[in-house]
Design an enzyme around this catalytic site. Structure first.
Site, PDB file in Angstrom:
ATOM      1  N   ASP A 100      -7.567  -4.859   7.592  1.00 49.81           N
ATOM      2  CA  ASP A 100      -8.212  -5.856   6.734  1.00 49.81           C
ATOM      3  C   ASP A 100      -8.978  -6.874   7.573  1.00 49.81           C
ATOM      4  OD1 ASP A 100      -7.777  -5.205   4.031  1.00 49.81           O
ATOM      5  OD2 ASP A 100      -5.671  -5.705   4.233  1.00 49.81           O
TER       6      ASP A 100
ATOM      7  N   HIS B  32       0.812  -1.220   0.000  1.00 54.90           N
ATOM      8  CA  HIS B  32       0.000   0.000   0.000  1.00 54.90           C
ATOM      9  C   HIS B  32       0.846   1.270   0.000  1.00 54.90           C
ATOM     10  CE1 HIS B  32      -3.659  -2.244   0.362  1.00 54.90           C
ATOM     11  NE2 HIS B  32      -3.275  -2.811   1.488  1.00 54.90           N
TER      12      HIS B  32
ATOM     13  N   GLU C 237      -5.023 -11.724   8.075  1.00 53.40           N
ATOM     14  CA  GLU C 237      -5.914 -10.564   7.981  1.00 53.40           C
ATOM     15  C   GLU C 237      -7.186 -10.893   7.200  1.00 53.40           C
ATOM     16  OE1 GLU C 237      -3.735  -7.368   6.055  1.00 53.40           O
ATOM     17  OE2 GLU C 237      -2.836  -8.686   4.565  1.00 53.40           O
TER      18      GLU C 237
HETATM   19  C1  3PY Z   1      -3.935  -4.011   7.676  1.00 50.50           C
HETATM   20  O1  3PY Z   1      -4.194  -3.511   8.784  1.00 50.50           O
HETATM   21  O2  3PY Z   1      -4.739  -4.674   7.020  1.00 50.50           O
HETATM   22  C2  3PY Z   1      -2.627  -3.822   7.091  1.00 50.50           C
HETATM   23  O3  3PY Z   1      -2.283  -4.512   6.170  1.00 50.50           O
HETATM   24  C3  3PY Z   1      -1.747  -2.733   7.622  1.00 50.50           C
HETATM   25  O4  3PY Z   1      -1.050  -2.120   6.592  1.00 50.50           O
HETATM   26 MG    MG Z   2      -3.828  -5.452   5.157  1.00 51.18          MG
END
Ligand code: 3PY
Ligand code: MG
Length: 248
Positions: free
Chosen positions: A166, A39, A140
């Site tokens: 996420d 990102h 995530e």
């Molecule tokens: C998230 O919190 O999903 C991340 O990947 C942090 O960059």
């Molecule tokens: Mg993430």
């Protein structure tokens, strides 16, 4: 990297490629720095310039790669990253593939070709590189939370790294409510527990002190406590506010 759960380490997250931001973070006293190619604005050229420019960083510099492709993992390591943080790992098969992409045969399937060797540095010994590399897999997704024990137990995984943003989207929860959930069966408490049982580090992204405090209280061992962009934005806004309120 030694995969045993050890002392707490506060990490710094760099999203701003170019300039000397990663170098400033690497010399800030943070225990590690991650360059964000998922990102953040790090592309392959930015990763390469930053890692080669950093030279002998006082702390390990990791790359959060764009995806779980072996090619991206190998290229980041070829440029001299001390390890990778691989996003959106759903289960042990993906975790094993990421761990193998980090290591040369016979431990894995990484292809030989360290860029650092091309600029006059000594090429690392393959066996030593395999031992030293740090493979963090990001948990995530809903699927990953369901299989986090198997992921943590996967051979070659050194750290499970939670992406709370996420994960909260995947679970339909507010991110701060998820971080504040201190119940024993909360997803984050479970991650910490299975990491301790598997003998791997439990990492997470915070990006702010308040969120880092919550993750530390849950027992995470490696937390990205700050990002270069948010540090700059917060400090710049505070300075501007101070001057706007100043009377001449
Ligand atoms: C998230 O919190 O999903 C991340 O990947 C942090 O960059
Ligand atoms: Mg993430």
């Amino acid at each position: 990297m030694n995969s045993r759960a050890e002392a707490f380490r506060a990490g710094a997250w760099s999203t701003l490629a170019g300039g000397a931001t990663a170098e400033i973070l690497a010399r800030s006293g943070a225990a590690w720095v991650a360059l964000d190619a998922q990102h953040g604005s790090y592309d392959q050229g930015g990763i390469e310039r930053t890692l080669l420019g950093l030279g002998s960083s006082p702390v390990p510099v990791f790359v959060r790669v764009a995806d779980d492709s072996a090619a991206g993992i190998g290229r980041a390591l070829d440029c001299g990253a001390a390890g990778v943080i691989v996003p959106l790992i759903d289960g042990p098969l993906e975790a094993a593939a990421a761990a193998q992409a980090c290591r040369y045969p016979p431990a894995g399937n990484r292809s030989w070709g360290p860029v650092t060797a091309l600029v006059g540095r000594t090429a690392p010994d393959a066996r030593r590189a395999n031992d030293a590399v740090m493979c963090a897999v990001m948990v995530e997704t809903r699927a990953a939370i369901g299989q986090v024990r198997e992921i943590a137990m996967t051979t070659g995984v050194d750290m499970v790294f939670v992406g709370p943003f996420d994960l909260s989207l995947a679970l339909g929860r507010d991110v701060d409510e998820l971080l504040a959930d201190g119940s024993a069966d909360s997803p984050l408490a479970m991650v910490v527990r299975v990491c301790a049982e598997a003998g791997v580090r439990a990492g997470a992204f915070a990006g702010s002190s308040a969120r880092a405090d919550r993750l530390a209280a849950l027992g995470f061992t490696d937390i990205a406590v700050m990002t270069d962009a948010s540090l700059l934005a917060t400090a710049a806004a505070a300075e501007v506010a101070r001057w706007s309120n100043a009377t001449p």
